[in-house]
Structure formats: structure tokens, C-alpha cells
Design a protein around this motif. Structure first.
Motif, PDB file in Angstrom:
ATOM      1  N   LYS A  30      52.859 -61.699 -44.295  1.00 21.83           N
ATOM      2  CA  LYS A  30      51.821 -62.733 -44.328  1.00 21.83           C
ATOM      3  C   LYS A  30      51.807 -63.407 -45.695  1.00 21.83           C
ATOM      4  O   LYS A  30      51.658 -64.625 -45.812  1.00 21.83           O
ATOM      5  N   LYS A  31      51.948 -62.606 -46.737  1.00 16.57           N
ATOM      6  CA  LYS A  31      51.928 -63.113 -48.114  1.00 16.57           C
ATOM      7  C   LYS A  31      52.983 -64.202 -48.313  1.00 16.57           C
ATOM      8  O   LYS A  31      52.798 -65.130 -49.096  1.00 16.57           O
ATOM      9  N   ARG A  32      54.093 -64.086 -47.647  1.00 21.88           N
ATOM     10  CA  ARG A  32      55.177 -65.075 -47.789  1.00 21.88           C
ATOM     11  C   ARG A  32      55.176 -66.056 -46.616  1.00 21.88           C
ATOM     12  O   ARG A  32      56.232 -66.570 -46.246  1.00 21.88           O
ATOM     13  N   ASP A  33      54.007 -66.279 -46.015  1.00 24.78           N
ATOM     14  CA  ASP A  33      53.909 -67.230 -44.894  1.00 24.78           C
ATOM     15  C   ASP A  33      54.872 -66.882 -43.758  1.00 24.78           C
ATOM     16  O   ASP A  33      55.381 -67.786 -43.102  1.00 24.78           O
ATOM     17  N   TYR A  34      55.158 -65.609 -43.538  1.00 21.02           N
ATOM     18  CA  TYR A  34      56.083 -65.181 -42.471  1.00 21.02           C
ATOM     19  C   TYR A  34      57.433 -65.895 -42.567  1.00 21.02           C
ATOM     20  O   TYR A  34      58.004 -66.352 -41.575  1.00 21.02           O
ATOM     21  N   PRO A  59      50.355 -67.267 -37.049  1.00 24.62           N
ATOM     22  CA  PRO A  59      50.156 -68.667 -36.666  1.00 24.62           C
ATOM     23  C   PRO A  59      51.420 -69.252 -36.009  1.00 24.62           C
ATOM     24  O   PRO A  59      52.535 -68.988 -36.481  1.00 24.62           O
ATOM     25  N   ASN A  60      51.216 -70.018 -34.967  1.00 27.56           N
ATOM     26  CA  ASN A  60      52.316 -70.682 -34.250  1.00 27.56           C
ATOM     27  C   ASN A  60      53.362 -69.714 -33.691  1.00 27.56           C
ATOM     28  O   ASN A  60      54.533 -70.076 -33.577  1.00 27.56           O
ATOM     29  N   PHE A  61      52.954 -68.490 -33.429  1.00 24.78           N
ATOM     30  CA  PHE A  61      53.896 -67.527 -32.862  1.00 24.78           C
ATOM     31  C   PHE A  61      53.198 -66.823 -31.709  1.00 24.78           C
ATOM     32  O   PHE A  61      52.063 -66.364 -31.839  1.00 24.78           O
ATOM     33  N   GLU A  62      53.889 -66.756 -30.574  1.00 23.67           N
ATOM     34  CA  GLU A  62      53.263 -66.189 -29.373  1.00 23.67           C
ATOM     35  C   GLU A  62      52.858 -64.730 -29.578  1.00 23.67           C
ATOM     36  O   GLU A  62      53.671 -63.907 -29.975  1.00 23.67           O
ATOM     37  N   LYS A  63      51.607 -64.446 -29.261  1.00 26.98           N
ATOM     38  CA  LYS A  63      51.069 -63.108 -29.483  1.00 26.98           C
ATOM     39  C   LYS A  63      51.832 -62.054 -28.682  1.00 26.98           C
ATOM     40  O   LYS A  63      52.046 -60.930 -29.142  1.00 26.98           O
TER      41      LYS A  63
END
Lengths: 476, 476
Positions: A30-34, A59-63
Motif C-alpha cells: 500500500k505504501k508504494r501505491d501497489y 483501489p481499482n482492483f477486483e476484490k
């Protein structure tokens, strides 16, 4: 390991790479924006899974494609990119073995590259736990760039599949090569950054590219190989039929020390490498830029032998400089045959021009069709193997009102494509002077037509004899 | 000719050049849109006259400044640019002598450069008729570019006066140098294109620049000099105290032949030139691009001696390549002193980084202030004479959302200016990869701050020992 042929060549099987259908990114941050998840997800067409023990949403990734462990993923996983802290790596690799993942990249560093005993032990343990069941790129590597399948570890990697393979330990060098190649108009089949090379090493990857139907030219940046692999390397090189262009890192004393810090490689005796390059007709270059530009020349014009070159200049003085640089590299700039010389003389009529080789067009450059006709005639000469030309970027703007910019520019472009008509390399040097936009626009159009534009004679002239020598020595 | 000193040095007096107040363009051509008239008129501040036997009107040019002959011009003419057919040249030169014009450029070609007897005779006659009363640049030359006074023979020549002088016979080479220099961020005091050198020759112009208070660095592209002038040249070189950077054209067999066609010069024995360059501590380069880039390094950082360099890389592998290239040129990349090494270790904390020389920043490049602090500390090391760094252009775009583009970019620029703070050369290589616009924008800002940006290590590394050797040998 599998015994591939009677020479007892030990090579790991990688043929599954061309059929990778599913990817898992293990340890998205998360720290590196994935970062690595997003990059791999941008162009990959098949299913892509994120694996993290606690993350529930991205964000923007299917759960539904987020899992807490590798084993939870339904169906097969062909390739996994692992970026977890070093102390978690052994559990993850166990899970990958269990899951029958075929290939993993271990991005995590601080293994043997750290220079500590702990790091070296951890790397050995990683290899042991992989049990030869999952192949590893790394640790301390970026893994696989494979544009045809949309596998890419950084943003804005080019999407066009090509025919050039590249092998390097260093991910940073791969990045520079990948972004650089796209600016030069060449494209990769596959790029491997294999880091410390705990499992897959230079020999395995070279064998793979040498037999890969998607790869025609092989580039490598070599930091070193393990002593026990030298005979395997020789066998792979013996069987190889594709041009290999190599840059050897760590040739100097300090460079060799730095290689050890970088990927824990032993760069080895430089004389040994030189002998190997000579024995197996490997084209050796001095810089990453030369590596890419040599590949570009071969890709655009195939392998050529340049003994006699025509020089076409707009400034007599610059023509002289080019001739000097060429003759230093044992490329001759001979007189044209009498018929060609007569034809050229009839076309060059303005005072200050010269129809001898080196040709000096002077201001006749601006006269409609002159450039096209002169180059066409010069390349017709049987004695002439190719043409080099300089065209300062300020000439790309017509200076006389009477000239039409559109036809002027398209005429220049058609002229510079004449190498392909004659099946002889035509090498334009468009100096980077005061018109960066014009230069950029025209270069792009030329690159689309597979004409390699350079900006400085020393960027290209030293590469020409390297390619000629390869052709002379090629024995298949 | 005047006998300047006790060494019987024969040099033509050119001191009037810095006070040129009026210009005449003789032979403006309607067919060429009055090219040379328009160009000279663009920036020249004093009176400028057009001379043509029949032309009565020229668009955008005051009718009262058009004359049918030189003698009709009221008042003095300091400098005339002559572009008339060869058969008219003798009458024109007579008129110029009569008018007491101080300096003329004869652009017209097809004199000794034509290789014909007629051309050679005409050139001799031109010289005779000038009677040592009017000094000549040419024939077959472009003359004088003098931005401080606004004297310029081509459109869009840079207008900023500088401290670099350039001498070449070839006008085309001058054009490439002038447009090229402006893209590199260096500026000329004066540029001379003296063509066949019938009157003013390399020795005269070198003496002038060597004594010109507006010139600090002298560049020359030499095709050859007359045998009788060698002793004068030696005397000029003996007296000279400024750095001279030279490119010798016609070193190869074909190059030397081409020189004869180009400007009717005898390029001379290459060994003689090499000996001369060595004896008088002249920096010799291989290409026009090297000529300009060597001048740029000296202009931005003065003369320096680089024995020990810090290497700062964002990719460990690229750092290794840089070290290899530097050590080939006998530049060492030593360990830092222990205090500096400790400081650097405390700043480089991310896995995959290395605080040894070569420094490997890896992804810590993107962390605020890292670049500035690391470079600042490294340049504090007394052992270290300068720093070279690579920064692929794709890194110029921040990759993490959390980063602020503005502060990221200004931070990079401030970091790359640190060489000036420490009075040590800092040489950035920003590879020409996939971000030409970012690269162009940042390079421009750096060049304004007198930081020389390169695109390829082989563009700059071979120049560094040339400058170091100059400093070692400098004896004044």
C-alpha cells in the motif's frame, strides 16, 4: 535439472514461459501505491491475483482476486512476482511449491548481495526449499518483461512485442534498456532480470533465448557466472546460431569489486571473457547505449559487412571528419566507379559542391530532389556497401520562401529510406543542434520506416566494424 | 603585414574587428530571398548597406541603404560580405580597396578550391588586388559571426555573446558548431570561417583570438596550413596562454584528399600535428561534438584535474559500467574516507542500496532530499575531485502518488548544481530514453545553471582525461 543432450549440458527447462496464463503478485505494498501489482495488471490479459495476509481492498482492483495466501487461489498460477520482506520468503516459496507455480521472481534483496553470512545462508535455503519444482528469477531481480503477454514490472513499458531478447542481472539496467529501446524503435521479445541468479542463471536464460522462436537477436549485460557453469556456457554458445551482443560489467578492478556488492557475482578474469567472446563470435560493446544501438543496426538492416562506404555531407568539413573517423575503423571511402562518378557529376552543379566520395552537397541540399537522386545513384555503385550521411537539424527547416515545407520534409524522409531499396545500410546522423522538435518528429518517422537515426558520429561508427567482423566470422 | 615582435612573427593586424560599425552586403540575391542581407540585417545595430548594380528595391529593407556600387556608399564601411559570381570579384575588391573597407568576406567559391588552374590564378589575383589594404576572409568562406555586434551570416544564430572563439575554414562546420553550441548552453565570442584562407589564415586568426580580451577558450577545426607558416604558428602557440581545443581534419588518406577538394589545403603530416599539439599543450579531440563538449566542460567548471571520482548511480549495474569506462581512462573510483563513508551509510537505508563508491541509490532516489544529501556528503570528501551520475529520463517522472512533482523536480535540479557549491565538476548523464520532453525541460534548466548534461557516458568520459592532462601540463 535435465540432461538436454549428449554433451551433458545442464539447463533448466523454461519452455513453459511462452504459455504463462495466470499471474500472482505476492506482497503488494500500500505504501508504494501497489506499484508492482498495478504495473503487472496494466497490460496482462489473463487472471492476475494479489496475495497479502491482511489487505482486503485495493483501489481499482477486483476484490475477488485478492487472497490471503497462495493456496487460497483457485486454479493454477503460472508466474508469481514476490516482493515480501526477506524473513517471510521461505514460507512463501513453500506455498509456491505446494501450488505448483512454475516460475517466481523474487524481487526482495539483501540475500547474498548483502555480503553477510545470513544473507548467503538464506539464499541457499531459498534454493533448497524451491526443490527444483519452482524456477526462480532472483532474488534481488525484477524478473520477466514479456510484452507479447503483457507482463511488465514498471509503468509505461512499451507494449509492442519485438524480436530482441535481453538478459541482465540488474533490474535497473533492464529498465534503462527497455525505455531506451522504445525510444530507438526496437522492441523486445523477452527481458530477464535475474538478480543474484540463485536458481536461473545466465546460462539457462541464454539457452532459452537461443532456442526461443520469438527471439532473433540476443543482448546481454554480464556481471559474471559461477565457475562450474563455464563448460555449460561454452556448449550453449557452440549450439547458438543467433547474433549475441554482450556488455561485460566489472572489467576494471573497482568495477569488479562493485559487481560483488551489486549481485554477489564473481566477474572473473577479463581475459577469459575476451577469449570466449572471440571463440564464439560474440559482438562485444563498451556501454549499454552501444548494446542497444548495435542491436538496432542489425534489426533494421540485418547483419551487414561494410568495407566501402559512401559519405554524403552537407558540409565539406564535416564530410572530412566522417572520413577520418571511418578510416580509423578500417572502413574505406573509395572513389565511385567511373559511370557512377559521371552520373553524380551531372547532378551536382552548384558551386562549392563535390561529386567525389565524400560527396559534398553544400546548398544544393535545398534543391528539390537533389538529395534523393544523389543517394539513389551513389547506392547503385556496386563497389559501395552503404552510405553514411550528416544532416544538422537546422537544415530541417527550409530556408528559402520558395520552398514547400511539406514536400521538403517528405522528400528528405524518402531519401533516407533509400538504404532499404538498395538493401544496403544507410545511416543518417542528424546532429542534436537547435531544432529538437523537428529532429524528434523526423527521427520518429524515420524510425517507423526502420532507418536508425544517430546524433553523433562516435555513437555509431565504432559499431560498424563490430557487425562486419561478426559477419566475416559467421560460419553456419 | 607587420612585424609584431622580435621573433619575426608575421601576423596581420585585426584589432579593428572589435569596433566594426558599418556593414555592406555586396551581391544580395533576389533568387535566394536576399538570404545573406536579411541574416546580417537581423541583429546588426549599425548601418547596413546593400550593393547591387541593378536592384532598386528589397522587401523590408530601406531603399536609401541600397547602392549600385561600393563607392556610392556615404561614410565608412568597416566590413563587407561579398557574394558575387567569381568573374566579378576583382572589380569588387578594387572598389573595396578604394573605399578603405577594413575586412571582407568572400563567400564566392570556385577559386583554388575548384582544383583548376583558372581558380588558383584568380585567387592569387584577388590577393594581389587587395594590396594588403583590405583583409580577406575566404574566398569560399562564410566570414565572421560576432554575436556581441550582431554580425551573423545565417538565420537564428544565437544572440548571446560568449567567451569561446572558434576558427574553421569550413562554413558548414561553423554552422553546426554555432547551432550546436547554443543547444549545449555555451556561447561564442567570435567565429571565423576563412574558407581557402587566401589572405587571413589559421595563424592570423589564432593570434587574434589568443589576444582577444573577449575570448577565454579557443576552438579550432584545422584542415591544414601553408608550410611557410609553421614557424609563425609555433610562435603564436608559444605566446598563447588560453586553452586551445583542436580537431584536425584530413588525418586519414582519403580525408586528406577530401581536404584538398574542400579548401585546397594541404593537411600535412599527421605526426607533425600530433607533435605540435603535444609540445604546446593543445587538447586534441576526434569529432566536432567532442570539440564543443570539451569547451562546455571547461567553460562551466574551468580547467580541472580529475584523479578520483565519485560515481552515483540509480542502478547498480549502470554504476558498474560507468566505473569500467572511467578506469579505462585512468580515472579512479576510490573508497570514500571513513568519516564520509559512515555519514553515507547512515543516509542510505533502503534494501538494495550501496553506500560504497560507486554509490547505488536504487529506489531511494525517489525519497525526498536523499539525492541532495548524498551528493553533498560525497563531494565533501577531500579525496574526491568530482562526481558523475546517471539519471535515466524515465526517473524524471515521480512514480508514487505521494510524491510532489514540483518539489521532486526542483530538488533534482538543486542536487545536480552541487558541483558549483563544492567547486568540483558534477557531470550528469540523463539517458535519452522515453521522456524527451522532461529531459529537454530539465536539461535546459540545468544548462542555465551551468551544469553540463550528457546523454551517453561515451559522450563525456573520454573528454575528462584530456582536460586533466591539459591542467597537469599547464606551465604558466
Amino acid at each position: 535439472m535435465s540432461n538436454i543432450d549428449s554433451h551433458k549440458l545442464y539447463i533448466k527447462n523454461l519452455s513453459f514461459i511462452n504459455n504463462i496464463k495466470t499471474i500472482a503478485i505476492i506482497g503488494p505494498s500500500k505504501k508504494r501505491d501497489y506499484f508492482f501489482l498495478k504495473n503487472h495488471a496494466t497490460y496482462f490479459k489473463g487472471p492476475i491475483y494479489a496475495v497479502h495476509p491482511t489487505v482486503e481492498e485495493i483501489p481499482n482492483f477486483e476484490k475477488k482476486n485478492i487472497f490471503h495466501s497462495v493456496s487460497e487461489i483457485p486454479g493454477e498460477v503460472d508466474y508469481a512476482f514476490i516482493a515480501v520482506p526477506a524473513f517471510k520468503i521461505l514460507n512463501i516459496i513453500d506455498e509456491c511449491v505446494e501450488k505448483k507455480v512454475k516460475l517466481v521472481t523474487v524481487f526482495t534483496s539483501e540475500f547474498s548481495d548483502s555480503g553477510t553470512e545470513e544473507g548467503t545462508i538464506l539464499e541457499k535455503e531459498l534454493l533448497r526449499r524451491a526443490q527444483n519444482k519452482v524456477r526462480i528469477l532472483g532474488p534481488n531481480g525484477m524478473g520477466l518483461f514479456y510484452p507479447k503477454l503483457g507482463i511488465a514490472w514498471r509503468p509505461e513499458f512499451p507494449t509492442t512485442p519485438g524480436n530482441i531478447g535481453f538478459i541482465a542481472q540488474s533490474g535497473g539496467v533492464c529498465n534503462i534498456a527497455i525505455y531506451g529501446a522504445s525510444a530507438l524503435g526496437i522492441n523486445f521479445s523477452k527481458v530477464f532480470s535475474f538478480g543474484n541468479g540463485a536458481d536461473l542463471d545466465f546460462v539457462d536464460l541464454l539457452y532459452f533465448l537461443s532456442n526461443d522462436p520469438e527471439t532473433d537477436i540476443i543482448l546481454c549485460y554480464i556481471e559474471g557466472i559461477k565457475e562450474g557453469r563455464i563448460n555449460d556456457l561454452k556448449e550453449v554458445l557452440k549450439q547458438n546460431k543467433k547474433p549475441i551482443i554482450a556488455l561485460k560489467g566489472g572489467q576494471s578492478k573497482t568495477g569488479s569489486k562493485a559487481v560483488k556488492t551489486h549481485t554477489a557475482s564473481i566477474s572473473g578474469d577479463d581475459r577469459l571473457w575476451k577469449a570466449l567472446f572471440k571463440q564464439f563470435n560474440i559482438i562485444e560493446v563498451e556501454s549499454l547505449e552501444q548494446l542497444l544501438n548495435t542491436a538496432r543496426l542489425i534489426d533494421f538492416y540485418r547483419i551487414f559487412e561494410l568495407k566501402n562506404l559512401a559519405v554524403f555531407s552537407i558540409s565539406g568539413g564535416y564530410g572530412v571528419i566522417l572520413v577520418d573517423l571511418l578510416e580509423k575503423e578500417n572502413i574505406k571511402v573509395p572513389s565511385f566507379t567511373p559511370e557512377i562518378q559521371n552520373l553524380l557529376s551531372s547532378k551536382l552543379y552548384l558551386p562549392g559542391t563535390s561529386s567525389n566520395n565524400p560527396l559534398d552537397l553544400a546548398a544544393q541540399f535545398f534543391f528539390e530532389n537533389t538529395v534523393y537522386e544523389i543517394i539513389d545513384i551513389a547506392l547503385t555503385d556496386k563497389k559501395i556497401d552503404g552510405l553514411i550521411l550528416d544532416m544538422p537539424s537546422f537544415y530541417l527547416k527550409p530556408v528559402f520562401k520558395s520552398m514547400d515545407r511539406q514536400s521538403f520534409e517528405s522528400n528528405i524522409i524518402e531519401s533516407l529510406c533509400l538504404g532499404h531499396k538498395h538493401n544496403k545500410p544507410l545511416i543518417p546522423i542528424i546532429q542534436r543542434s537547435n531544432r529538437p522538435e523537428e529532429r524528434e518528429r523526423i527521427s520518429k518517422k524515420l524510425i517507423e520506416r526502420r532507418v536508425p537515426v544517430f546524433g553523433d558520429p562516435l555513437e555509431v561508427i565504432p559499431l560498424l566494424p563490430k557487425i562486419s567482423n561478426y559477419k566475416k566470422r559467421y560460419i553456419y
